[in-house]
Design a protein around this motif. Sequence first.
Motif, PDB file in Angstrom:
ATOM      1  N   UNK A 177       0.775   1.213  -9.389  1.00  0.00           N
ATOM      2  CA  UNK A 177      -0.936   2.054  -9.659  1.00  0.00           C
ATOM      3  C   UNK A 177      -1.977   2.296  -8.337  1.00  0.00           C
ATOM      4  N   UNK A 178      -1.531   1.528  -7.317  1.00  0.00           N
ATOM      5  CA  UNK A 178      -2.440   1.837  -5.911  1.00  0.00           C
ATOM      6  C   UNK A 178      -2.442   3.216  -5.313  1.00  0.00           C
ATOM      7  N   UNK A 179      -1.391   3.462  -5.949  1.00  0.00           N
ATOM      8  CA  UNK A 179      -1.133   5.133  -5.362  1.00  0.00           C
ATOM      9  C   UNK A 179      -2.357   6.050  -6.155  1.00  0.00           C
ATOM     10  N   UNK A 180      -2.462   5.715  -7.328  1.00  0.00           N
ATOM     11  CA  UNK A 180      -4.274   5.975  -8.238  1.00  0.00           C
ATOM     12  C   UNK A 180      -5.670   5.763  -7.722  1.00  0.00           C
ATOM     13  N   UNK A 181      -5.241   4.897  -6.979  1.00  0.00           N
ATOM     14  CA  UNK A 181      -6.991   5.009  -6.544  1.00  0.00           C
ATOM     15  C   UNK A 181      -6.900   4.987  -5.067  1.00  0.00           C
ATOM     16  N   UNK A 182      -9.011   5.423  -4.823  1.00  0.00           N
ATOM     17  CA  UNK A 182      -9.121   5.081  -3.533  1.00  0.00           C
ATOM     18  C   UNK A 182     -10.143   3.906  -2.703  1.00  0.00           C
ATOM     19  N   UNK A 183      -9.419   3.152  -3.852  1.00  0.00           N
ATOM     20  CA  UNK A 183      -9.909   1.778  -2.585  1.00  0.00           C
ATOM     21  C   UNK A 183      -8.182   1.002  -2.384  1.00  0.00           C
ATOM     22  N   UNK A 184      -7.752   1.262  -1.967  1.00  0.00           N
ATOM     23  CA  UNK A 184      -6.234   1.176  -1.264  1.00  0.00           C
ATOM     24  C   UNK A 184      -5.779   2.486  -0.297  1.00  0.00           C
ATOM     25  N   UNK A 185      -5.090   2.028   0.669  1.00  0.00           N
ATOM     26  CA  UNK A 185      -4.538   2.887   1.261  1.00  0.00           C
ATOM     27  C   UNK A 185      -3.257   3.765   1.439  1.00  0.00           C
ATOM     28  N   UNK A 186      -2.962   2.259   0.312  1.00  0.00           N
ATOM     29  CA  UNK A 186      -1.360   2.662  -0.482  1.00  0.00           C
ATOM     30  C   UNK A 186      -0.978   3.644  -1.285  1.00  0.00           C
ATOM     31  N   UNK A 187       0.297   4.023  -0.987  1.00  0.00           N
ATOM     32  CA  UNK A 187       0.637   5.947  -1.276  1.00  0.00           C
ATOM     33  C   UNK A 187      -0.389   7.213  -1.052  1.00  0.00           C
ATOM     34  N   UNK A 188      -0.964   7.084   0.082  1.00  0.00           N
ATOM     35  CA  UNK A 188      -2.185   8.144   0.792  1.00  0.00           C
ATOM     36  C   UNK A 188      -1.466   8.319   2.048  1.00  0.00           C
TER      37      UNK A 188
END
Length: 372
Positions: A177-188
Amino acid sequence: MKKSLLAASVAALLLSQLGMAATQLDSEKYPIQIEKVTDGLSHPWGMAVMPDGGLLVTERSGNLRIISTSGQVSDPIKGLPAVRAYGQGGLLDVQLDPDFASNQWVYFSFSEPLNDGKESSTAVARAKLNGDSLSELEIIFRANPKLDSPYHFGSRLVFDRQGNLFITLGDRGSRRQDAQTLDTHHGKVVRISKNGDIPKDNPYINQDNALDEIWSLGHRNMQGAALHPQTGELWTHEHGPQGGDEINIARATKNYGWPVITYGEEYGGGKIGTTSQDGLEQPLYYWVPSIAPSGMMFYSGKLFDNWQGNLLVGSLKFSQLVRLELDGDKVIHEERMDIGQRVRDVEQGPDGTLYLLTDQPDGQLLKLTPAK
């Protein structure tokens, strides 16, 4: 079975049986000679072409080596930082500075350990290559947060035309789910300058709830990336779960949907989200079933002149080199060539020769040229 497919299958069998002595593979447009340049590499992962035509090659186990044009393999280059080589992590991609001939900077990605090695994340370092050692080492990017997960580190390194560095990152497996947030680098996809600073035209640099490095989001695990030779845009591919491997053009602020939309499913079966949703990008091309893509490049050489502008992708699952013909941004034809070993990376030499790295404990560097 078609004659061409039968010939490819026979060639792949010969490759494995003959230990990679030079052999011929019939493709749609060329008979291809495949030669083993060297072997004995420990899960080689990434490579960069040196000015003299040799290759700088990473081994996931944590070594960086130089392989000469004659196939001589150097001792491990000294001066690397600590690398946590476990699961899919380790020493990953490598890239030369666009001005390497004058400044000797080398960039590489790796899984960086934290808390006595219990946690890690993808990091990128640069250092100057001097003979058999690195100097002036500096970490210019660290993906956050660090996790105790052996999965989905990404990561490919690509310089854009302004000299900034794109880094592709995975979702770390357990944090999809981190891929959908802008506060982590995961999935970016992230973009930094050569020294790790944030380019002033990055899309989220003035957004308080977003990390300044982020370029695009909604990716699963990108292990292929290349700059389009005409448009200068970044093309990426990423592993789907069970099916749904994707090729995308990674554009600033665009959301590529993982895990909200996907053409794959859970391992062992089970739906993940849906296949489309307003505001989320559709893949330019996708594979069901998965081919497990790794490594990607646009071919621009003269040796395989009928392949110019084609996209070449390695396949881990099916041990193939996949060739995609394009019409603008559309894939109009796919050819699969059986190599007989898991293809981790693909690169083009100065004369148009193709080089492949095979992913195995006794990994090989293969050389592909048109058969005479």
